[in-house]
Design an enzyme around this catalytic site. Structure first.
Site, PDB file in Angstrom:
ATOM      1  N   CYS A   1      -5.568 -86.217  50.199  1.00 27.60           N
ATOM      2  CA  CYS A   1      -5.540 -85.310  51.355  1.00 27.60           C
ATOM      3  C   CYS A   1      -6.260 -84.017  50.987  1.00 27.60           C
ATOM      4  CB  CYS A   1      -4.102 -85.036  51.781  1.00 27.60           C
ATOM      5  SG  CYS A   1      -3.251 -86.479  52.439  1.00 27.60           S
TER       6      CYS A   1
ATOM      7  N   ASP B   1      -0.526 -82.039  56.663  1.00 29.75           N
ATOM      8  CA  ASP B   1       0.838 -82.080  57.196  1.00 29.75           C
ATOM      9  C   ASP B   1       1.364 -80.648  57.102  1.00 29.75           C
ATOM     10  OD1 ASP B   1       3.570 -82.257  57.592  1.00 29.75           O
ATOM     11  OD2 ASP B   1       3.868 -83.974  56.267  1.00 29.75           O
TER      12      ASP B   1
ATOM     13  N   LEU C   1       0.792 -80.991  63.158  1.00 28.61           N
ATOM     14  CA  LEU C   1       2.248 -81.083  63.095  1.00 28.61           C
ATOM     15  C   LEU C   1       2.639 -82.466  63.592  1.00 28.61           C
ATOM     16  CD1 LEU C   1       3.461 -77.671  64.598  1.00 28.61           C
ATOM     17  CD2 LEU C   1       3.978 -78.520  62.293  1.00 28.61           C
TER      18      LEU C   1
END
Length: 264
Positions: A146, A169, A208
């Protein structure tokens, strides 16, 4: 850390709904940046309590080059459990790419050692960069990176770091990422006899999860508190010789933890 709360507000106000790999669904925005002045304190979120132990042990694990979660489990860290196979293996994830990137010619490259050597000997280089995005090995990773690259910048005896993240995230992962890259910057700065200056986050798909919306709204009701300080108790011979007990976070006074589920 008001800039983090402003990012939460941005996503809630401007995010578009997107289906995602996990099936949870997200509110998503694209292309966001946050900046943290490390001279003002260690950027550990205060509007909810973070598990400092997990942050430190995960970074030490990355730096060791390990890709099996055994070390993490032995130290009470569970954040990678959902992705590991039955033997605890994750494939050639962060640690492998940072410490033993496999080139087309068959040799392995220790990117961490090389970037530290370059900071010491060629601090004005524009190539002070480490990448985990090894396209040839992505299919062998349980979870592709990520946060896929980071770059250092030296000026007037100070060290800054910018990291790039393809998928963010924002509620669960980003606070960990901020603290982890801040810690890495402090460690590299100490090894290179520099002072940490600035940490910069650049995110692609910043989102989110739908099951984090209420938690994010709760967090926005909380007032940020003064940042803690990081104390590194000793300077080991190399960046690979730090131990968990070398680090102390002082004056950390966060609001209570907010529970949220991880989307796998």
């Amino acid at each position: 850390m008001k800039q983090y709360l402003q990012l939460l507000e941005d996503i809630l106000q401007n995010g578009v709904y997107k289906d995602d790999r996990t099936g949870t669904g997200t509110l998503s925005v694209f292309g966001r940046q946050l900046r943290f002045d490390l001279r003002e304190g260690f950027p550990l979120l205060t509007t909810k309590k973070l598990h400092i132990r997990s942050i430190i042990h995960e970074l030490l694990w990355f730096l060791s080059g390990d890709t099996n979660i055994r070390y993490l489990k032995e130290n009470g860290v569970t954040i990678w459990d959902e992705w590991a196979d039955e033997k605890g293996d994750l494939g050639p994830v962060y640690g492998a790419q940072w410490r033993s990137w496999r080139g087309a010619d068959g040799r392995t490259i220790d990117q961490i050692s090389e970037v530290i050597e370059q900071i010491k000997t060629n601090p004005n280089s524009r190539r002070l960069l480490v990448s985990a995005w090894n396209v040839a090995e992505l299919d062998h990773m349980k979870l592709p990176p990520c946060h896929y690259a980071f770059q250092f910048y030296v000026e007037n005896g100070t060290l800054s770091c910018m990291w790039q993240q393809r998928s963010v995230d924002t509620f669960l992962g980003l606070p960990f990422n901020i603290a982890s890259y801040a810690l890495l910057t402090y460690m590299v700065a100490q090894q290179c006899d520099l002072q940490p200056k600035e940490l910069i986050f650049t995110g692609g798909d910043v989102h989110l999860y739908m099951n984090h919306i209420e938690q994010a709204k709760l967090q926005l009701t909380r007032e940020p508190r003064p940042l803690p300080k990081l104390i590194i108790k000793r300077k080991p011979a190399s960046i690979f010789e730090y131990r968990f007990e070398d680090f102390e976070i002082v004056d950390y006074d966060p609001h209570p933890h907010i529970k949220a589920d991880v989307s796998v």
